[in-house]
Each structure stands twice: as C-alpha cells, then as structure tokens.
Design a protein around this motif. Structure first.
Motif, PDB file in Angstrom:
ATOM      1  N   UNK A  85      77.492  63.465  25.287  1.00 16.48           N
ATOM      2  CA  UNK A  85      78.632  64.373  25.460  1.00 16.48           C
ATOM      3  C   UNK A  85      78.960  64.538  26.953  1.00 16.48           C
ATOM      4  N   UNK A  86      77.928  64.808  27.744  1.00 20.04           N
ATOM      5  CA  UNK A  86      78.139  64.983  29.192  1.00 20.04           C
ATOM      6  C   UNK A  86      78.732  63.719  29.812  1.00 20.04           C
ATOM      7  N   UNK A  87      78.295  62.559  29.336  1.00 17.84           N
ATOM      8  CA  UNK A  87      78.806  61.293  29.879  1.00 17.84           C
ATOM      9  C   UNK A  87      80.322  61.210  29.742  1.00 17.84           C
ATOM     10  N   UNK A  88      80.823  61.666  28.612  1.00 22.17           N
ATOM     11  CA  UNK A  88      82.276  61.646  28.410  1.00 22.17           C
ATOM     12  C   UNK A  88      82.988  62.577  29.385  1.00 22.17           C
ATOM     13  N   UNK A  89      82.310  63.692  29.736  1.00 22.68           N
ATOM     14  CA  UNK A  89      82.940  64.638  30.673  1.00 22.68           C
ATOM     15  C   UNK A  89      83.178  63.997  32.043  1.00 22.68           C
ATOM     16  N   UNK A  90      82.325  63.021  32.414  1.00 19.45           N
ATOM     17  CA  UNK A  90      82.520  62.351  33.715  1.00 19.45           C
ATOM     18  C   UNK A  90      83.884  61.669  33.757  1.00 19.45           C
ATOM     19  N   UNK A  91      84.285  61.062  32.635  1.00 19.50           N
ATOM     20  CA  UNK A  91      85.587  60.375  32.606  1.00 19.50           C
ATOM     21  C   UNK A  91      86.730  61.400  32.594  1.00 19.50           C
ATOM     22  N   UNK A  92      86.483  62.554  31.969  1.00 12.78           N
ATOM     23  CA  UNK A  92      87.509  63.613  31.964  1.00 12.78           C
ATOM     24  C   UNK A  92      87.761  64.079  33.407  1.00 12.78           C
ATOM     25  N   UNK A  93      86.678  64.309  34.148  1.00 17.12           N
ATOM     26  CA  UNK A  93      86.806  64.747  35.543  1.00 17.12           C
ATOM     27  C   UNK A  93      87.578  63.699  36.358  1.00 17.12           C
ATOM     28  N   UNK A  94      87.287  62.414  36.066  1.00 14.84           N
ATOM     29  CA  UNK A  94      87.970  61.314  36.771  1.00 14.84           C
ATOM     30  C   UNK A  94      89.496  61.479  36.734  1.00 14.84           C
ATOM     31  N   UNK A  95      90.035  61.827  35.553  1.00 20.54           N
ATOM     32  CA  UNK A  95      91.500  61.945  35.444  1.00 20.54           C
ATOM     33  C   UNK A  95      92.042  63.029  36.369  1.00 20.54           C
ATOM     34  N   UNK A  96      91.302  64.133  36.461  1.00 23.54           N
ATOM     35  CA  UNK A  96      91.745  65.202  37.352  1.00 23.54           C
ATOM     36  C   UNK A  96      91.712  64.747  38.799  1.00 23.54           C
ATOM     37  N   UNK A  97      90.638  64.057  39.170  1.00 23.08           N
ATOM     38  CA  UNK A  97      90.484  63.640  40.577  1.00 23.08           C
ATOM     39  C   UNK A  97      91.588  62.661  40.982  1.00 23.08           C
ATOM     40  N   UNK A  98      91.847  61.660  40.146  1.00 24.46           N
ATOM     41  CA  UNK A  98      92.782  60.603  40.594  1.00 24.46           C
ATOM     42  C   UNK A  98      94.247  60.953  40.365  1.00 24.46           C
TER      43      UNK A  98
END
Ligand code: NAD
Length: 356
Positions: free
Chosen positions: A175-188
């Motif tokens: 579950x946490x691993x998926x959150x890393x990709x979610x954060x990516x969208x906000x950053x870029x």
C-alpha cells in the motif's frame, strides 16, 4: 463514483473509480456472450475472483491463475497463457481482463497486444500502484533474464475499472509503495494536489475511502493528461520517471525483491530532489517538503549504501539512458519538473552519498 477519461482520439477510454466497482464489471461487456480470459494470481483470486466470475456468468470465461511474483512476469508465463488461449479456441473477438497488480496487468496487457495481433483488453487493478500508475497509459511488458520490461508494447486498454475496496486487503508495504507514485504526481505536476496530500496524511495512512478515491482520481487524471499529450514518451511523459533512474539502481542492486518498486522510487525521488537543490533548481524548503511528505507516509527516504561505480553501472543500464548520457527528472518547484542531462558525475556521486 469518479470518472476520468484518457483522451486518445478513437482509442480513448474511461477509468471508473468507486468502492464496489467490481460489481459493475458486467457493464464492460454488454450484448452477446463473449470469450473472456481473466488473468490473475492466487493472492488476488482468493478475494476477488469469485465476485468477478459471478457478474460475468453469462459469458464463456476462462481463468489463468499465474504464480505470484515479479519473476513470473516472464516469457514462460506468456507462453503458458498463449497455450491456454489457443487450446480453448479463443478467437479474435475475445477479451482479456487483468485482475491484479502491476505484474498481472503488464503481462496480461502484453498477451492482449499480441494474441491474434491484438484483442480487447480491460484492466481491473487491485494494488494502489496499479490503480494510480501501471493500469493507465498502455505500457505493457514482460521481463527477460537480462533485464526488466525489455519485451513489451504500447497497448491501451478499452477500460480501467478501479475498485477502491480492493485496497483494504493489500499489505501495508505494498500500500505504501503505491503512495510513492501518488506523491510523484504532486511533485512533477500539481502543487495544489501536493498540498492536499500534506493535509491528508492521516487519512491516507488509514486508507480512508474518500481520501483514497480523491487521490486515485487526481493521480489518474494527471497520468491521463500526460499520456494524452505524449503517448510514446518522446517528451513530457518522461517526467513520470521522477526518482526512477535512482530507484531502478536500488531495485537492481537489491535483486528486485528486498525493496519494492515504490520504496525505491521514494528514496530515488529524495535523491533527485537533493540533486535539484544542490544544482540550484529547487529551493531548500521545497526539498524538505518532498522528503517530509514521503517520510510521513512511511516511505524510505534514505537509499542503501553502495559504491559509486555500482550506482553508475546500474543507472547506465536503465532504458532511459540516451547516447550514453544519464538523464534525470529533477523537480524545479513543487508542481513542476524538467529532464536534465548535463550534471557532472562528481556532483551526482556527492549527492548520492549524502542521501544514503
Ligand atoms: P504486484 O503486482 O507484484 O503486486 C504486489 C503484491 O500485492 C503481490 O503479491 C500481489 O499478489 C498482491 N496483491 C495485489 N492486489 C492485492 C489486493 N487487493 N489484496 C492483497 N494482495 C494484493 O506489484 P505492483 O506493485 O502492483 O506492480 C509492480 C509491477 O508494475 C512491476 O512489474 C512494474 O514493472 C510494473 N509497473 C508498470 C508500469 C506501467 O506503466 N505499465 C508502471 C509502474 C510499474
């Protein structure tokens, strides 16, 4: 229910997001009975195969239950699925459904892209990573003993059905691993979304349905926009690889098992952000916000230690290397990023040392 459309002219497709979405899977196949192959694995099948089979009872459904794990995203499994499709007499009008995480989705998509030169493909992603990333955008692949995702095709699904309830059975780590990709969208791409994530850490950690639905919808909307603008990754789509060059080095060095993809991307995102700070593209306060958010979501922000020569050799094997030069996606502020390729190796090595 939330809905996002991936706009690719005549290949456009909907992404439906809701709790209990699985129950509406029959709507994907209106009209006469179809030959349908569901590709899944035992971990996912235990929870979700029967509910899916029960709504598809009027069709001729076969199941391919592959073994669970990245190592089965292989030529052997690909050949076994082809064997089943041919033996069962599936014709060009058949449909393939991927019910599972990114491994099942990538493999089933590649099968769909090549069986009888391409048949209908549907994604029902069940991990957060697959719901926000791998099921959208049409990248399909299998691994070769010499490298990950070396054999594949761009092949868009006809629809993506996201059941947010599926995430309740996912392990904490996946579950946490998926959150890393979610954060990516906000950053870029989206400073407002990043801010929203900062404000909803507790809800996201608790898998709150409303927060998850919004996070998945916004992530899919951003991915859909980027893919519509650059389907084959000749420009802006490359920004989706934030943290991935460093992340792939971590995954490869730890033999694709010790670190999940998302964990490696999180640590890689921190290195990319530090590199951006050191080369004066990103402010120190924005660097801190990226590292703090990943940390609060329970993701690693320190990479494993390894000699610089190893980092270099793993990074140079990445598919994104062009003309022998390393390309990095660097955030330039929260909500924007660029691809940079002219950074001195000494600078990269120093930053990596600082982030291990
Ligand atoms: P995964 O598919 O291996 O799933 C992780 C684990 O979760 C597996 O053990 C799986 O059986 C289990 N699982 C899945 N859904 C579950 C559920 N609802 N409840 C309980 N357990 C569940 O891994 P992943 O992180 O989903 O995907 C990683 C793969 O995705 C890699 O192969 C990577 O290359 C690929 N990927 C592809 C793209 C793309 O654009 N195509 C993008 C990113 C990653």
């Amino acid at each position: 229910m939330a809905k996002v459309t991936v706009k690719l002219a005549e290949r456009s497709y909907p992404i439906d997001i809701s709790p209990k979405a699985l129950r509406s899977a029959a709507n994907l196949f209106p009209g006469s009975p179809r030959q349908i192959l569901i590709v899944t694995n035992p971990t996912v099948a235990e929870h979700y195969l029967q509910p899916l089979l029960s709504v598809l009872h009027s069709h001729h459904v076969e199941v391919f239950n592959m073994q669970d794990g990245e190592e089965y995203k292989s030529l052997t499994t690909y050949a076994d699925i082809m064997q089943q499709l041919i033996s069962a007499g599936f014709n060009r009008d058949c449909a393939i459904i991927a019910l599972g995480g990114g491994v099942v989705g990538d493999l089933a998509g590649f099968v769909a892209s090549t069986y009888q030169r391409g048949v209908d493909f549907y994604q029902i992603p069940t991990t957060l990573l697959a719901q926000v990333d791998s099921s959208v955008g049409g990248k399909t692949a299998i691994n070769h003993p010499l490298g990950k995702n070396l054999i594949g095709a761009f092949y868009q699904p006809l629809a993506v059905l996201i059941d947010t309830d599926c995430l309740q059975t996912l392990s904490a780590r996946n579950y946490r691993s998926g959150l890393a990709e979610v954060v990516k969208y906000g950053v870029i791409y989206d400073a407002e979304f990043f801010h929203w994530l900062e404000d909803h850490v507790a809800e996201l950690r608790n898998r709150d349905t409303a927060a998850l639905t919004y996070a998945i919808e916004r992530s899919c909307a951003i991915k859909a926009e980027v893919v519509a603008a650059d389907e084959r990754e000749s420009g802006i789509r490359a920004l989706l690889n934030l943290g991935h060059t460093f992340g792939h080095a971590i995954e490869a060095a730890t033999h694709y098992g010790e670190w999940t993809h998302g964990e490696a991307v999180a640590a890689g995102t921190v290195i990319a952000s530090k590199l951006s700070e050191v080369t004066q593209k990103l402010s120190s306060s924005d660097f801190r916000r990226v590292a703090d958010l990943l940390n609060q979501l329970g993701l690693p922000i320190k990479a494993p230690q390894m000699p610089w020569q190893d980092w270099l050799s793993y990074m140079q094997r990445d598919k994104k290397v062009k003309d022998g030069r390393l390309h990095f996606v660097l955030p330039t502020a929260i909500g924007s990023a660029e691809v940079v390729s002219n950074i001195e190796h000494e600078t990269i090595a120093a930053v990596i040392t600082e982030c291990c």
